[in-house]
Write a protein that holds these residues in place. Structure first.
Motif: not given
Length: 469
Positions: A86, A130, A134-135, A138-139, A143, A180, A183
């Motif tokens: 995070e 995926d 994402e989980q 994402a923050d 990445k 994304g 990334t």
């Protein structure tokens, strides 16, 4: 004096900038799954993950590390990684092990996976890539996703044969993924293809190239990945080309501070930062493009545990026998028993092997063929003990200079990359044999991986063994 002061202040500013870059919040998830319970084990992913984790810690990453994880344990590690990632400046995800693509969706496989149908995959026996990324990431601002999981998966055939899923698309390798913003995604090989696993007990070609390039001082990550592709392509004789997709919007350096001794010539050697002396680097530069086996073997003899040993061994093997075609999941009985990395060898365990003189000579020939040069006398003298200890250290086994049953079995399973001249045999019997077989430069032996000791282990072609992805 003024110029000296300005230079000193400039250097101080450079070092502060480098420290600040390394002080960014960097978190990595690094897992290698190889000890599968329902399909043949993979010998190398755990070692791949361990090496990557060590490299990343050296450039400032907090690493969530695991090896041979079940579904529950893998979930625990992912939850931990997600919390730590995070607000991270850089989050890196590395996985080595089995992966599978079902209807274009990629899944990573825990060691307790038992996939017989599409339902098994989708109802939690596998890890959806995926959803996981994402989980957990994402923050993060940047990445980086590195997947050494493009193997010819044994679960694929099982799923395809299931009545309920015969029409489903099941790939042996991984499916293409789009990155994304911020990334970078890299696969060991192209989408839907499988990658070579490499020699048992070392690192895969993809992991080996990552280790050699991604933390090179002052090298931007996209440039590093270009070098990774080139190294894997060369090492596998164009049999494997890593694939990637990037949407980075700025320059990313895992090791931003180039050392004063780093120049373009050194960078071309693709050495991990700080692991090779200047003398070794100069030696390697002089022979790294050579097509002469004897020159590459000269490096292996002088630096039996050198930084570029894996590349040198692979080049020797390619020059002598052509590229390997063994894929990562096709490990057979030659997979390394995990206890090999923990069970200590002593004089007692070696005596229990009951090795005769021919079998001891076989051990010495094999060690020489792997780059650990030793006289094949059939006697384990102090020089042989020192070489055995170096071999143990290079493989991550407990160092003692003696062998036990597990280590002896592991040695017999290794591919001997170099044909070894037997002119150093000390006994008369060997000298007579050399003359019977043509004298001259001595007899050249080529070993079959996984065979027993003694003369029965010598064959004209290299067979068996694993030459990893």
């Amino acid at each position: 004096m003024r110029r000296l002061l300005i230079a000193a202040l400039s250097l101080a500013g450079f070092l502060v900038g480098a420290d600040a870059a390394l002080a960014d919040k960097r978190v990595a998830f690094v897992v290698g799954n190889g000890a599968y319970k329902n399909v043949p084990a993979l010998p190398n992913p755990a070692g791949d993950a361990k090496a990557i984790a060590k490299l990343l810690r050296g450039v400032g990453f907090e690493v969530v590390e695991g090896a041979n994880l079940t579904r529950d344990k893998m979930t625990e590690k992912l939850l931990d990684f997600g919390k730590k990632a995070e607000g991270a400046d850089v989050a890196l995800f590395f996985y080595a092990g089995h992966g599978i693509a079902v209807n274009g969706v990629n899944y990573l496989l825990p060691v307790d996976a038992d996939l017989k149908s599409e339902m098994d995959v989708k109802l939690g026996a596998a890890i959806n890539v995926d959803l996981t990324l994402e989980q957990t990431m994402a923050d993060a601002k940047v990445k980086l996703v590195l997947l050494d999981a493009c193997r010819d998966n044994p679960f694929a055939a099982k799923i395809r044969s299931a009545k309920a899923t015969r029409s489903v698309s099941v790939e042996s390798g991984l499916a293409e993924m789009k990155s994304g913003e911020g990334t970078l995604i890299a696969f060991a090989t192209g989408p839907g293809q499988t990658a070579l696993d490499g020699e048992s007990g070392t690192n895969s070609p993809f992991t080996r190239a990552l280790l050699a390039n991604i933390a090179s001082p002052g090298v931007e990550i996209q440039q590093a990945m270009t070098r990774v592709r080139a190294q894997v392509n060369e090492e596998t004789n164009k049999g494997q080309l890593p694939w990637g997709h990037t949407n980075l919007i700025g320059s990313v350096y895992l090791n931003p501070a180039a050392s004063p001794s780093t120049d373009s010539a050194v960078a071309e050697t693709a050495a991990p930062a700080g692991t090779a002396s200047e003398v070794e680097l100069e030696f390697w530069r002089s022979i790294k493009d050579s097509s002469k086996v004897e020159e590459l073997n000269a490096y292996l003899t002088k630096y039996p545990n050198g930084t570029f040993k894996p590349i040198a061994l692979a080049r020797v093997a390619a020059l002598q026998d052509g590229p390997s075609t063994t894929t990562r999941n096709l490990a057979t009985g030659s997979a390394i028993d995990p206890a090999t990395f923990s069970d200590e060898a002593t004089q007692v365990t070696e005596d229990q092997l009951g090795l005769d003189r021919n079998q001891r000579r076989d051990v010495q020939h094999r060690l020489t063929g792997l780059g650990f040069d030793v006289k094949a006398s059939g006697r384990f003298d102090d020089a042989t003990r020192a070489v055995i200890e170096r071999w143990q250290a290079a493989r991550g086994y407990p160092k003692s200079g003696y062998l036990n049953a597990l280590q002896h079995r592991a040695l017999l399973s290794e591919i001997v990359a170099a044909r070894v001249a037997s002119g150093d045999n000390a006994d008369d019997e060997s000298s007579h044999a050399s003359r019977r077989h043509g004298g001259g430069g001595g007899v050249r032996y080529h070993y079959r991986a996984g065979g027993g000791g003694g003369p029965g282990a010598f064959f004209g072609g290299m067979m068996g063994g694993l030459f990893r992805h």
